[in-house]
Design a protein around this motif. Structure first.
Motif, mmCIF file in Angstrom:
data_model
loop_
_atom_site.group_PDB
_atom_site.id
_atom_site.type_symbol
_atom_site.label_atom_id
_atom_site.label_comp_id
_atom_site.label_asym_id
_atom_site.label_seq_id
_atom_site.Cartn_x
_atom_site.Cartn_y
_atom_site.Cartn_z
ATOM 1 N N UNK A 75 1.036 -1.465 0.113
ATOM 2 C CA UNK A 75 -0.221 0.040 0.091
ATOM 3 C C UNK A 75 0.873 1.469 0.008
ATOM 4 N N UNK A 76 1.944 1.088 1.194
ATOM 5 C CA UNK A 76 2.898 2.028 0.524
ATOM 6 C C UNK A 76 3.562 2.757 -0.817
ATOM 7 N N UNK A 77 3.465 1.627 -1.072
ATOM 8 C CA UNK A 77 4.424 1.614 -2.631
ATOM 9 C C UNK A 77 3.532 2.140 -3.271
ATOM 10 N N UNK A 78 1.987 1.477 -3.682
ATOM 11 C CA UNK A 78 1.621 2.485 -4.105
ATOM 12 C C UNK A 78 0.758 3.776 -4.071
ATOM 13 N N UNK A 79 0.699 4.528 -2.642
ATOM 14 C CA UNK A 79 0.899 5.442 -2.417
ATOM 15 C C UNK A 79 1.893 6.569 -2.926
ATOM 16 N N UNK A 80 3.336 5.829 -2.555
ATOM 17 C CA UNK A 80 4.427 6.459 -2.760
ATOM 18 C C UNK A 80 4.079 6.941 -4.430
ATOM 19 N N UNK A 81 3.679 6.428 -5.012
ATOM 20 C CA UNK A 81 4.155 6.034 -6.807
ATOM 21 C C UNK A 81 2.695 7.504 -7.208
ATOM 22 N N UNK A 82 1.929 7.549 -6.892
ATOM 23 C CA UNK A 82 0.660 8.391 -6.898
ATOM 24 C C UNK A 82 0.479 9.737 -6.220
ATOM 25 N N UNK A 83 1.092 9.537 -5.620
ATOM 26 C CA UNK A 83 2.365 11.050 -4.921
ATOM 27 C C UNK A 83 3.144 11.603 -5.954
ATOM 28 N N UNK A 84 4.053 10.835 -6.130
ATOM 29 C CA UNK A 84 5.038 11.762 -6.847
ATOM 30 C C UNK A 84 4.242 11.464 -8.815
ATOM 31 N N UNK A 85 3.966 10.939 -9.265
ATOM 32 C CA UNK A 85 2.636 10.983 -10.524
ATOM 33 C C UNK A 85 1.280 10.737 -10.696
ATOM 34 N N UNK A 86 1.343 11.595 -10.003
ATOM 35 C CA UNK A 86 -0.277 11.287 -9.926
ATOM 36 C C UNK A 86 -1.228 11.263 -11.485
ATOM 37 N N UNK A 87 -0.069 11.185 -12.368
ATOM 38 C CA UNK A 87 -0.962 11.137 -13.530
ATOM 39 C C UNK A 87 -0.737 10.044 -14.265
ATOM 40 N N UNK A 88 0.046 9.067 -13.980
ATOM 41 C CA UNK A 88 0.360 8.202 -14.525
ATOM 42 C C UNK A 88 -0.373 7.404 -13.836
ATOM 43 N N UNK A 89 -0.862 6.200 -14.665
ATOM 44 C CA UNK A 89 -1.789 5.126 -14.298
ATOM 45 C C UNK A 89 -0.081 4.042 -13.362
ATOM 46 N N UNK A 90 -1.085 3.661 -12.740
ATOM 47 C CA UNK A 90 0.112 2.144 -11.483
ATOM 48 C C UNK A 90 -0.604 0.807 -12.399
ATOM 49 N N UNK A 91 0.932 0.578 -12.818
ATOM 50 C CA UNK A 91 0.004 -1.423 -13.207
ATOM 51 C C UNK A 91 0.859 -1.933 -12.814
#
Ligand code: V47
Length: 371
Positions: A127-143
């Motif tokens: 969950x922390x990984x996803x949160x980190x990615x979402x914070x830094x790349x809010x416009x990208x899709x996390x696949x």
């Protein structure tokens, strides 16, 4: 077109395709066995053009392989390590942030994040990984996270598949990559990856992923011990699930790379096999929109040719690919946008930069992680 087919066994397949009839196991085997590579390619190209015309897609993406520690130790894998083995690594969320920030000036649309099944990591880590990615790349899709990882996470969280997927989605998970299926066949599973979930479970987890309204891809790892019949049956099993759920977006054939694996004595796949596998996938998987020619595995030049053999997508720009390169891939680790567009245009197709859901995006957008 019938007159252009050198192999008479392709003529009834052409008839079926034109009548919109589904191909069966025998058709798939006949396509693979046909000596008329160009004929097989023309059939696939006919279907590809009906769906996508002259468009060929690619995505501006970044790969993050968050850990190579894995308890499954599949015999075909050069990437995995045991916890205490030399070269073992796990990125903490801060390291993932650092890697994302290192490329923050690039217009990245998709973060492709997969790793080994590392028993030391708690559910909160993911969950922390996803949160980190979402914070830094809010416009990208996390696949992120293959069906194998999702199965592990459901066990780890104790929440079951549906609630685990819901928790991952609310932390930012946007799509599921296609890895981990390998060959949906119990003989191959026993021989090469017995510690990993089997084909029935992979399909069950995929069904739950689709139920959670997450789009997913599917793959086939070919060119090791599997038979042609096992490959075609793999296509049919994927097609059956797709009939039920409609949750798959793209299919990606993955050519086995043997270096640094337990199967290092096996030869590389041939160009003909690579092209046929793209073409047969396009023809058998009549309910999949997209077939990717993954340039990392088959090289940029053959991937370019594969656009005329049924593929409509070259995957992404990537920059740092690990899994195949550790197994001896000689392709570059990334392809700049200009190189990608040149490959596509020179093959006679129109390059379309896309997001994860195949929506066209403006080329060369400004940087900074927003869509
Ligand atoms: O699951 C592992 C394969 C997969 C080797 O969904 C190997 O868009 C060849 O699934 N030689 C991971 N293949 C890659 C993958 C993927 C790649 C690009 C796009 C997408 C997508 C998915 O790579 C693994 C396994 O099947 N693999 N080892 C090897 N030695």
């Amino acid at each position: 077109m019938e007159n252009d087919l050198l192999d008479p066994s392709l003529a009834p397949i052409l008839k079926k395709i034109d009548a919109g009839q589904r191909l069966d196991l025998d058709d798939g085997m006949a396509l693979y066995r046909s000596p008329d590579l160009i004929g097989v390619g023309r059939l696939a190209d006919r279907v590809r053009r009906r769906r996508h015309g002259r468009q060929a897609f690619y995505v501006y993406n970044q790969h993050i392989n968050y850990t190579n520690v894995c308890r499954n130790r599949c015999r075909f894998c050069a990437f995995a390590r045991d916890k205490a083995e030399k070269g073992a690594y796990t990125y903490d969320p801060a390291e993932v942030r650092r890697r994302l920030l290192a490329r923050i000036d690039e217009p990245i649309r998709e973060i492709h994040m997969v790793g080994g099944v590392n028993p030391a990591l708690p559910f909160s880590y993911y969950l922390d990984l996803l949160t980190a990615v979402r914070e830094i790349r809010p416009g990208a899709v996390i696949k992120a996270f293959t069906a194998v990882e999702i199965d592990h996470l459901a066990e780890l969280s104790g929440l079951g598949l549906d609630r685990t997927l819901a928790a991952l989605k609310s932390a930012g998970l946007g799509m599921i990559p296609g890895g981990g299926a390998e060959v949906l066949n119990d003989r191959v599973w026993q021989a090469l990856f017995p510690k990993k979930i089997n084909s029935e479970r992979w399909l069950e987890v995929m069904a739950a992923i689709h139920r959670a309204d997450l789009t997913a891809n599917a793959t086939l790892l070919y060119g090791h011990i599997e038979t042609i019949e096992e490959r075609v049956r793999h296509f049919i099993r994927l097609r059956e699930l797709q009939d039920r759920t409609g949750g798959f977006s793209a299919f990606i054939p993955l050519a086995f790379h043997a270096e640094n694996t337990e199967l290092s004595d096996l030869p590389a796949t041939t160009g003909v096999d690579d092209l046929k596998t793209v073409a047969v996938a396009r023809l058998m998987l009549d309910n999949f929109d997209h077939i990717k020619a993954y340039w990392v595995m088959i090289g940029e030049k053959l991937a370019q040719v594969a656009l005329s053999f049924g593929a409509d997508d070259l995957d992404g720009t990537i920059v740092e690919e690990k899994i195949t390169h550790m197994a001896g891939a000689t392709s570059p680790k990334g392809l700049p946008r200009e190189a990608m567009e040149r490959l596509i245009s020179a093959a006679g197709f129109t390059p379309v930069e896309r997001d994860s859901f195949y929506r066209p995006v403006e080329s060369a957008p400004e940087s900074g992680g927003t869509a």
